[in-house]
Design a protein around this motif. Structure first.
Motif, mmCIF file in Angstrom:
data_model
loop_
_atom_site.group_PDB
_atom_site.id
_atom_site.type_symbol
_atom_site.label_atom_id
_atom_site.label_comp_id
_atom_site.label_asym_id
_atom_site.label_seq_id
_atom_site.Cartn_x
_atom_site.Cartn_y
_atom_site.Cartn_z
ATOM 1 N N ALA A 1 0.837 -1.206 0.000
ATOM 2 C CA ALA A 1 0.000 0.000 0.000
ATOM 3 C C ALA A 1 0.869 1.252 0.000
ATOM 4 O O ALA A 1 0.566 2.232 -0.700
ATOM 5 N N LEU A 2 1.962 1.240 0.781
ATOM 6 C CA LEU A 2 2.898 2.370 0.777
ATOM 7 C C LEU A 2 3.522 2.536 -0.605
ATOM 8 O O LEU A 2 3.697 3.664 -1.090
ATOM 9 N N SER A 3 3.820 1.422 -1.252
ATOM 10 C CA SER A 3 4.407 1.483 -2.599
ATOM 11 C C SER A 3 3.435 2.107 -3.589
ATOM 12 O O SER A 3 3.830 2.949 -4.408
ATOM 13 N N THR A 4 2.173 1.682 -3.537
ATOM 14 C CA THR A 4 1.189 2.260 -4.457
ATOM 15 C C THR A 4 0.946 3.727 -4.133
ATOM 16 O O THR A 4 0.758 4.542 -5.040
ATOM 17 N N PHE A 5 0.961 4.069 -2.845
ATOM 18 C CA PHE A 5 0.827 5.481 -2.465
ATOM 19 C C PHE A 5 1.966 6.299 -3.071
ATOM 20 O O PHE A 5 1.747 7.383 -3.630
ATOM 21 N N THR A 6 3.176 5.772 -2.985
ATOM 22 C CA THR A 6 4.345 6.490 -3.482
ATOM 23 C C THR A 6 4.294 6.674 -4.992
ATOM 24 O O THR A 6 4.522 7.767 -5.520
ATOM 25 N N ILE A 7 3.963 5.603 -5.701
ATOM 26 C CA ILE A 7 4.015 5.675 -7.161
ATOM 27 C C ILE A 7 2.892 6.532 -7.731
ATOM 28 O O ILE A 7 3.072 7.252 -8.708
ATOM 29 N N VAL A 8 1.708 6.485 -7.098
ATOM 30 C CA VAL A 8 0.606 7.307 -7.598
ATOM 31 C C VAL A 8 0.777 8.765 -7.167
ATOM 32 O O VAL A 8 0.434 9.683 -7.914
ATOM 33 N N THR A 9 1.330 9.001 -5.978
ATOM 34 C CA THR A 9 1.613 10.372 -5.567
ATOM 35 C C THR A 9 2.657 10.996 -6.486
ATOM 36 O O THR A 9 2.575 12.179 -6.834
ATOM 37 N N ILE B 1 0.068 18.190 -9.810
ATOM 38 C CA ILE B 1 -1.243 18.838 -9.691
ATOM 39 C C ILE B 1 -1.239 19.833 -8.537
ATOM 40 O O ILE B 1 -1.803 20.923 -8.639
ATOM 41 N N GLY B 2 -0.621 19.452 -7.423
ATOM 42 C CA GLY B 2 -0.559 20.353 -6.278
ATOM 43 C C GLY B 2 0.590 21.337 -6.346
ATOM 44 O O GLY B 2 0.763 22.159 -5.444
ATOM 45 N N LEU B 3 1.389 21.252 -7.409
ATOM 46 C CA LEU B 3 2.586 22.092 -7.521
ATOM 47 C C LEU B 3 2.624 22.869 -8.838
ATOM 48 O O LEU B 3 3.683 23.339 -9.256
ATOM 49 N N VAL C 1 -0.426 16.959 0.239
ATOM 50 C CA VAL C 1 0.907 16.838 0.836
ATOM 51 C C VAL C 1 1.931 17.559 -0.045
ATOM 52 O O VAL C 1 2.768 18.321 0.451
ATOM 53 N N SER C 2 1.856 17.300 -1.334
ATOM 54 C CA SER C 2 2.778 17.960 -2.261
ATOM 55 C C SER C 2 2.596 19.472 -2.237
ATOM 56 O O SER C 2 3.570 20.233 -2.252
ATOM 57 N N ASN C 3 1.329 19.919 -2.207
ATOM 58 C CA ASN C 3 1.048 21.348 -2.175
ATOM 59 C C ASN C 3 1.619 22.001 -0.922
ATOM 60 O O ASN C 3 2.237 23.074 -0.976
ATOM 61 N N LEU D 1 10.823 13.824 -1.099
ATOM 62 C CA LEU D 1 10.021 12.984 -0.204
ATOM 63 C C LEU D 1 9.626 11.689 -0.902
ATOM 64 O O LEU D 1 9.711 10.601 -0.315
ATOM 65 N N MET D 2 9.204 11.784 -2.165
ATOM 66 C CA MET D 2 8.821 10.582 -2.910
ATOM 67 C C MET D 2 10.020 9.651 -3.105
ATOM 68 O O MET D 2 9.882 8.429 -3.068
ATOM 69 N N ALA D 3 11.197 10.235 -3.301
ATOM 70 C CA ALA D 3 12.407 9.417 -3.423
ATOM 71 C C ALA D 3 12.683 8.676 -2.119
ATOM 72 O O ALA D 3 13.036 7.489 -2.120
ATOM 73 N N GLY D 4 12.489 9.372 -0.995
ATOM 74 C CA GLY D 4 12.693 8.727 0.306
ATOM 75 C C GLY D 4 11.706 7.604 0.555
ATOM 76 O O GLY D 4 12.077 6.530 1.064
#
Length: 406
Positions: free
Chosen positions: A22-30, A36-38, A159-161, A175-178
């Motif tokens: 779930a963390l992996s899917t969160f990371t890849i989709v984020t 969008i937020g940036l 979060v990105s925004n 953050l996504m890299a981490g």
């Protein structure tokens, strides 16, 4: 290839494996949706336009769609754990590159690199979850793993925004890299070697594409997700048009939207097994009403009205994301991998088309007009939802019911 069969009962390691997926899917989709937020800070930082930055979402989605289809045909025999780890490394490199770019062109290259990993990763995550749990836990497993997708779709953007406003847009990609590093470590330790439990290859893909029922789901997904992302890609600029909202309040609105999405994901997981069609239908209609309302209301909405509208939108969108994916897994039978791959292709194509259509609508008309059109379009998808069965009915079952009635 060494494999582990799914245990008869769930161990702590199995639960942790689901959460790391779930963390992996969160990371890849984020990673996919972060721009969008940036939009504003990236555009200013790279001396580009918001619509051009928005197009990086489209490019990522289209490449991801192609990657999913290629994975279903050519990567089916590759050890799933090894492939997950490789794709996570590619995602890490994509985010590091995005965090250090100085030109718009290099940002596009970074996005293409991430998209290549995205489609393949997402297309196999369903069969991975199914393979590591006993049959009676499949519903819980898919809810947890695809909850990461839903959470990213509604929570990753705020979060990105927030990071972009307070620390700079590059830190969002760091953050996504981490998170990619954490996902890599978790998959290495917790996810077992996966036994293939799905038909693979070109013949299996052809079988999926011949299914009229799956085509109805894919078409409904394309329409609903295109409409949603056409509107959602421009949520930050739309919030800037609201007179009652200070700029500092926008991250708060997006965080509330994200929390509402997580709540919606939980509620969807509780009821979706028994009320799949109702859940998706109600979710579609709620988003339809919210988007049309926002489009017609102009810039004079009160702060509380904006919050309520965003809460409804956030809760409802989880019903769409989790609902359509669950529907595919339920009806795919022995073709889970290719059916999921085609679904991912349609989903990502819809994101790309939505971002592209949104950019055109904003340039040619306005954000309010975009919201009205998107609301009407997503409402039309309920017509397809109404005619999709929720269970596979075999010929044997039909004959048994016929003989019972006669």
């Amino acid at each position: 290839m060494n494999t582990e069969k799914a245990p008869q009962d769930m161990s702590l390691r199995s639960w942790l494996a689901l959460f790391i997926l779930a963390l992996s899917t969160f990371t890849i989709v984020t990673t996919e949706l972060a721009p969008i937020g940036l939009l504003t800070p990236i555009a200013e930082g790279l001396r580009s336009s918001e619509s051009a930055v928005g197009m990086t979402v489209s490019l990522y989605a289209w490449v991801g769609a192609l990657s999913a289809l290629v994975a279903s045909v050519f990567l089916g025999n590759v050890a799933k754990k090894r492939l997950l780890l490789t794709l996570t490394v590619i995602l890490f490199l994509s985010n590091v590159l995005a965090a250090t770019v100085n030109t718009y062109v290099v940002l596009l290259i970074a996005r293409v690199l991430g998209a290549l990993a995205h489609g393949a990763f997402w297309s196999m995550i369903g069969v991975t979850a199914v393979s590591i749990v006993p049959p009676r836990y499949i519903g819980a497993a898919t809810s947890i793993v695809f909850g990461g997708v839903s959470a990213a779709s509604v929570f990753g953007v705020p979060v990105s925004n927030y990071i972009g406003i307070h620390f700079g847009w590059r830190h969002a990609f760091w953050l996504m890299a981490g998170l990619s590093v954490i996902a890599f470590a978790g998959i290495s330790v917790l996810v077992p070697q996966i036994t293939n439990k799905s038909a693979i290859g070109m013949d299996a893909l052809k079988g999926v594409l011949k299914s009229s029922v799956l085509w109805k789901i894919y078409t409904a997904t394309l329409l609903a997700v295109t409409a949603h992302f056409a509107a959602f890609t421009y949520i930050e600029p739309w919030l800037h048009t609201q007179n009652a909202l200070a700029t500092s309040a926008i991250p708060v609105v997006l965080f509330i939207y994200g929390i509402a999405g997580l709540t919606g994901n939980f509620l969807t997981g509780v009821i979706i097994d028994k009320l799949l069609k109702v859940t998706v239908s109600v979710s579609v209609l709620l988003i339809c009403m919210v988007l049309i309302f926002l489009g017609l209301s102009g810039p004079a909405l009160s702060e509380s009205t904006v919050f309520v509208a965003m809460i409804i939108w956030g809760v409802a969108v989880s019903g769409i994301f989790v609902g359509f994916q669950t529907w595919v897994l339920r009806l795919a039978e022995d073709k889970i991998f290719p059916a999921s791959a085609v679904y991912v292709a349609f989903f990502n194509a819809a994101i790309g088309i939505g971002a592209f259509f949104g950019a055109w609508m904003v340039s040619a008309f306005s954000i309010p007009m975009l919201y009205i059109v998107a609301g009407a379009a997503i409402g039309l998808s309920v017509l397809l939802v109404a005619v999709i069965p929720t269970r596979v009915v075999s010929t044997q079952t039909v004959l048994e019911k016929y003989y019972e009635s006669n």
